[in-house]
Design a protein around this motif. Structure first.
Motif, PDB file in Angstrom:
ATOM      1  N   TYR A 166      13.204   0.357   0.882  1.00 53.13           N
ATOM      2  CA  TYR A 166      13.049  -1.066   0.526  1.00 53.13           C
ATOM      3  C   TYR A 166      11.621  -1.235   0.034  1.00 53.13           C
ATOM      4  O   TYR A 166      10.667  -1.115   0.812  1.00 53.13           O
ATOM      5  CB  TYR A 166      13.315  -1.892   1.777  1.00 53.13           C
ATOM      6  CG  TYR A 166      13.356  -3.389   1.593  1.00 53.13           C
ATOM      7  CD1 TYR A 166      14.561  -4.055   1.366  1.00 53.13           C
ATOM      8  CD2 TYR A 166      12.196  -4.146   1.676  1.00 53.13           C
ATOM      9  CE1 TYR A 166      14.605  -5.439   1.224  1.00 53.13           C
ATOM     10  CE2 TYR A 166      12.234  -5.531   1.534  1.00 53.13           C
ATOM     11  CZ  TYR A 166      13.445  -6.165   1.311  1.00 53.13           C
ATOM     12  OH  TYR A 166      13.484  -7.532   1.175  1.00 53.13           O
ATOM     13  N   SER A 167      11.470  -1.496  -1.251  1.00 55.25           N
ATOM     14  CA  SER A 167      10.113  -1.476  -1.826  1.00 55.25           C
ATOM     15  C   SER A 167       9.261  -2.653  -1.377  1.00 55.25           C
ATOM     16  O   SER A 167       8.039  -2.542  -1.341  1.00 55.25           O
ATOM     17  CB  SER A 167      10.191  -1.479  -3.359  1.00 55.25           C
ATOM     18  OG  SER A 167      10.611  -2.741  -3.842  1.00 55.25           O
ATOM     19  N   ALA A 168       9.893  -3.787  -1.052  1.00 48.72           N
ATOM     20  CA  ALA A 168       9.146  -5.047  -0.949  1.00 48.72           C
ATOM     21  C   ALA A 168       8.449  -5.216  -2.307  1.00 48.72           C
ATOM     22  O   ALA A 168       9.125  -5.173  -3.329  1.00 48.72           O
ATOM     23  CB  ALA A 168       8.206  -5.081   0.238  1.00 48.72           C
ATOM     24  N   ASP A 169       7.119  -5.320  -2.323  1.00 43.59           N
ATOM     25  CA  ASP A 169       6.420  -5.492  -3.604  1.00 43.59           C
ATOM     26  C   ASP A 169       5.589  -4.250  -3.887  1.00 43.59           C
ATOM     27  O   ASP A 169       4.697  -3.906  -3.103  1.00 43.59           O
ATOM     28  CB  ASP A 169       5.446  -6.675  -3.532  1.00 43.59           C
ATOM     29  CG  ASP A 169       6.146  -8.016  -3.412  1.00 43.59           C
ATOM     30  OD1 ASP A 169       7.392  -8.042  -3.331  1.00 43.59           O
ATOM     31  OD2 ASP A 169       5.434  -9.040  -3.403  1.00 43.59           O
ATOM     32  N   MET A 170       5.829  -3.589  -5.006  1.00 47.77           N
ATOM     33  CA  MET A 170       4.995  -2.422  -5.325  1.00 47.77           C
ATOM     34  C   MET A 170       4.934  -2.164  -6.818  1.00 47.77           C
ATOM     35  O   MET A 170       5.841  -2.524  -7.567  1.00 47.77           O
ATOM     36  CB  MET A 170       5.478  -1.162  -4.582  1.00 47.77           C
ATOM     37  CG  MET A 170       6.876  -0.694  -4.942  1.00 47.77           C
ATOM     38  SD  MET A 170       7.382   0.780  -4.024  1.00 47.77           S
ATOM     39  CE  MET A 170       6.851   2.077  -5.161  1.00 47.77           C
ATOM     40  N   ARG A 171       3.845  -1.551  -7.206  1.00 53.26           N
ATOM     41  CA  ARG A 171       3.742  -1.083  -8.584  1.00 53.26           C
ATOM     42  C   ARG A 171       4.536   0.204  -8.711  1.00 53.26           C
ATOM     43  O   ARG A 171       4.842   0.876  -7.725  1.00 53.26           O
ATOM     44  CB  ARG A 171       2.274  -0.870  -8.934  1.00 53.26           C
ATOM     45  CG  ARG A 171       1.515  -2.180  -8.913  1.00 53.26           C
ATOM     46  CD  ARG A 171       0.049  -1.992  -9.157  1.00 53.26           C
ATOM     47  NE  ARG A 171      -0.183  -1.535 -10.519  1.00 53.26           N
ATOM     48  CZ  ARG A 171      -1.385  -1.170 -10.980  1.00 53.26           C
ATOM     49  NH1 ARG A 171      -2.428  -1.189 -10.175  1.00 53.26           N
ATOM     50  NH2 ARG A 171      -1.525  -0.783 -12.224  1.00 53.26           N
ATOM     51  N   PHE A 172       4.879   0.524  -9.940  1.00 49.30           N
ATOM     52  CA  PHE A 172       5.735   1.680 -10.205  1.00 49.30           C
ATOM     53  C   PHE A 172       5.118   2.961  -9.647  1.00 49.30           C
ATOM     54  O   PHE A 172       3.938   3.232  -9.870  1.00 49.30           O
ATOM     55  CB  PHE A 172       5.922   1.807 -11.710  1.00 49.30           C
ATOM     56  CG  PHE A 172       6.963   2.810 -12.124  1.00 49.30           C
ATOM     57  CD1 PHE A 172       8.233   2.810 -11.563  1.00 49.30           C
ATOM     58  CD2 PHE A 172       6.670   3.745 -13.107  1.00 49.30           C
ATOM     59  CE1 PHE A 172       9.195   3.717 -11.969  1.00 49.30           C
ATOM     60  CE2 PHE A 172       7.629   4.660 -13.526  1.00 49.30           C
ATOM     61  CZ  PHE A 172       8.892   4.646 -12.957  1.00 49.30           C
ATOM     62  N   ASP A 173       5.942   3.741  -8.948  1.00 48.82           N
ATOM     63  CA  ASP A 173       5.496   5.025  -8.407  1.00 48.82           C
ATOM     64  C   ASP A 173       6.666   6.011  -8.485  1.00 48.82           C
ATOM     65  O   ASP A 173       7.391   6.215  -7.511  1.00 48.82           O
ATOM     66  CB  ASP A 173       5.013   4.831  -6.953  1.00 48.82           C
ATOM     67  CG  ASP A 173       4.360   6.092  -6.382  1.00 48.82           C
ATOM     68  OD1 ASP A 173       4.534   7.178  -6.969  1.00 48.82           O
ATOM     69  OD2 ASP A 173       3.683   5.979  -5.344  1.00 48.82           O
ATOM     70  N   ALA A 174       6.820   6.579  -9.667  1.00 44.34           N
ATOM     71  CA  ALA A 174       7.956   7.478  -9.914  1.00 44.34           C
ATOM     72  C   ALA A 174       7.915   8.692  -8.990  1.00 44.34           C
ATOM     73  O   ALA A 174       8.962   9.186  -8.544  1.00 44.34           O
ATOM     74  CB  ALA A 174       7.950   7.918 -11.374  1.00 44.34           C
ATOM     75  N   GLU A 175       6.715   9.159  -8.706  1.00 44.05           N
ATOM     76  CA  GLU A 175       6.581  10.354  -7.863  1.00 44.05           C
ATOM     77  C   GLU A 175       7.107  10.078  -6.452  1.00 44.05           C
ATOM     78  O   GLU A 175       7.826  10.892  -5.864  1.00 44.05           O
ATOM     79  CB  GLU A 175       5.101  10.735  -7.805  1.00 44.05           C
ATOM     80  CG  GLU A 175       4.870  12.184  -7.483  1.00 44.05           C
ATOM     81  CD  GLU A 175       3.373  12.495  -7.487  1.00 44.05           C
ATOM     82  OE1 GLU A 175       2.670  12.073  -8.436  1.00 44.05           O
ATOM     83  OE2 GLU A 175       2.926  13.134  -6.516  1.00 44.05           O
ATOM     84  N   LEU A 176       6.749   8.905  -5.917  1.00 39.47           N
ATOM     85  CA  LEU A 176       7.240   8.551  -4.579  1.00 39.47           C
ATOM     86  C   LEU A 176       8.771   8.452  -4.587  1.00 39.47           C
ATOM     87  O   LEU A 176       9.439   8.990  -3.694  1.00 39.47           O
ATOM     88  CB  LEU A 176       6.638   7.207  -4.120  1.00 39.47           C
ATOM     89  CG  LEU A 176       7.210   6.647  -2.824  1.00 39.47           C
ATOM     90  CD1 LEU A 176       6.913   7.567  -1.629  1.00 39.47           C
ATOM     91  CD2 LEU A 176       6.667   5.233  -2.540  1.00 39.47           C
TER      92      LEU A 176
END
Ligand SMILES: Nc1ccn([C@@H]2O[C@@H]3COP(=O)(O)O[C@H]3[C@H]2O)c(=O)n1
Ligand SMILES: [Zn+2]
Ligand SMILES: [Zn+2]
Length: 237
Positions: free
Chosen positions: A155-165
């Motif tokens: 569940y991301s909540a609010d985040m900037r893009f992090d394809a690696e994660l």
């Protein structure tokens, strides 16, 4: 889902959720629209055993004063609060104490049974409810956390893009990703639809979109293999 919209959404309410596990109910973030959404579902704060908080923005904590006051004065019970230690001072000192501080009540502990989350470590908070808090990038200079629940639901909540994660999570067995989605680029503090559409198919097929603006209708059919999380729907994993 209590709501699936962005901070400023009116149609879909703030992205907040109820998680049912065994016989307990956990509220995941409690934004401005959470009290009304609960009411519309025929529920009260007394139906909630615990609250878990991702970060300090009103669409995630704006309903907390009402939650705390109703639990103290109407239901006379202290709910659990699952939170990273790093957020506690900011939450109390800069957001909640204006409404909640009084002679005999001087901290979050006077309203909640506070249980600390661990960063990057999955811990059992309730029977059948294991959570790993993952610090993710959102606003410069502001702490914010996403959650991996029971090793399979992110569940991301609010985040900037992090394809690696996202790739690492999927490699490690994550089957479902509820991700915030901003329709327009650039995504200064959120992940954009274009960024999510750039993910490889094996990740995209696990992603469902939340935290979107009220103009969602303009983007229906343009989300690749990803679908929208719907307000007031119950998802089972
Ligand atoms: N640096 C910032 C800070 C905030 N914002 C907007 O304010 C909202 C607060 O809730 P949110 O869901 O994190 O989304 C943020 C942006 O819309 C923004 O656009 N840029
Ligand atoms: Zn938000
Ligand atoms: Zn935010």
């Amino acid at each position: 889902m209590l709501g699936t919209g962005s901070a400023f959404a009116k149609k879909y309410y703030n992205t907040n959720a109820l998680i049912y596990c065994e016989d307990r109910t956990v509220m995941l973030d409690c934004g401005i629209t959470a009290p009304l959404s609960l009411h519309q579902l025929g529920k009260t704060f007394n139906d909630i055993d615990a609250l878990m908080i991702s970060h300090i923005h009103a669409d995630h904590i704006g309903g907390m004063e009402e939650f705390a006051l109703q639990m103290k004065y109407i239901f006379k019970r202290k709910p659990a609060l699952f939170i990273m230690e790093t957020l506690i001072d900011t939450l109390w000192e800069t957001s909640l104490q204006g409404g909640l501080k009084q002679d005999e009540f001087k901290s979050l502990d006077d309203y909640f049974e506070v249980h600390l989350l661990k960063e990057n470590r999955s811990i059992q908070l309730l029977p059948g409810f294991n959570v790993k808090a993952i610090r993710t990038s959102h606003i410069p200079g502001k702490l914010s956390y996403s959650f991996l629940i029971n090793e399979t639901f992110f569940y991301s909540a609010d985040m900037r893009f992090d394809a690696e994660l996202l790739d690492t999570l999927v490699q490690q067995g994550c089957t479902t990703i509820f991700h915030d989605c901003q329709f327009t680029s650039p995504g200064a503090v959120h992940t954009t639809l274009d960024e999510l559409k750039s993910l490889p198919e094996y990740i995209q097929k696990r992603v469902m979109l939340m935290h979107y603006d009220d103009n969602r209708v303009n983007y229906e059919g343009q989300t690749g293999t990803m679908t929208f999380v719907e307000q007031h729907h119950l998802y089972s994993f």
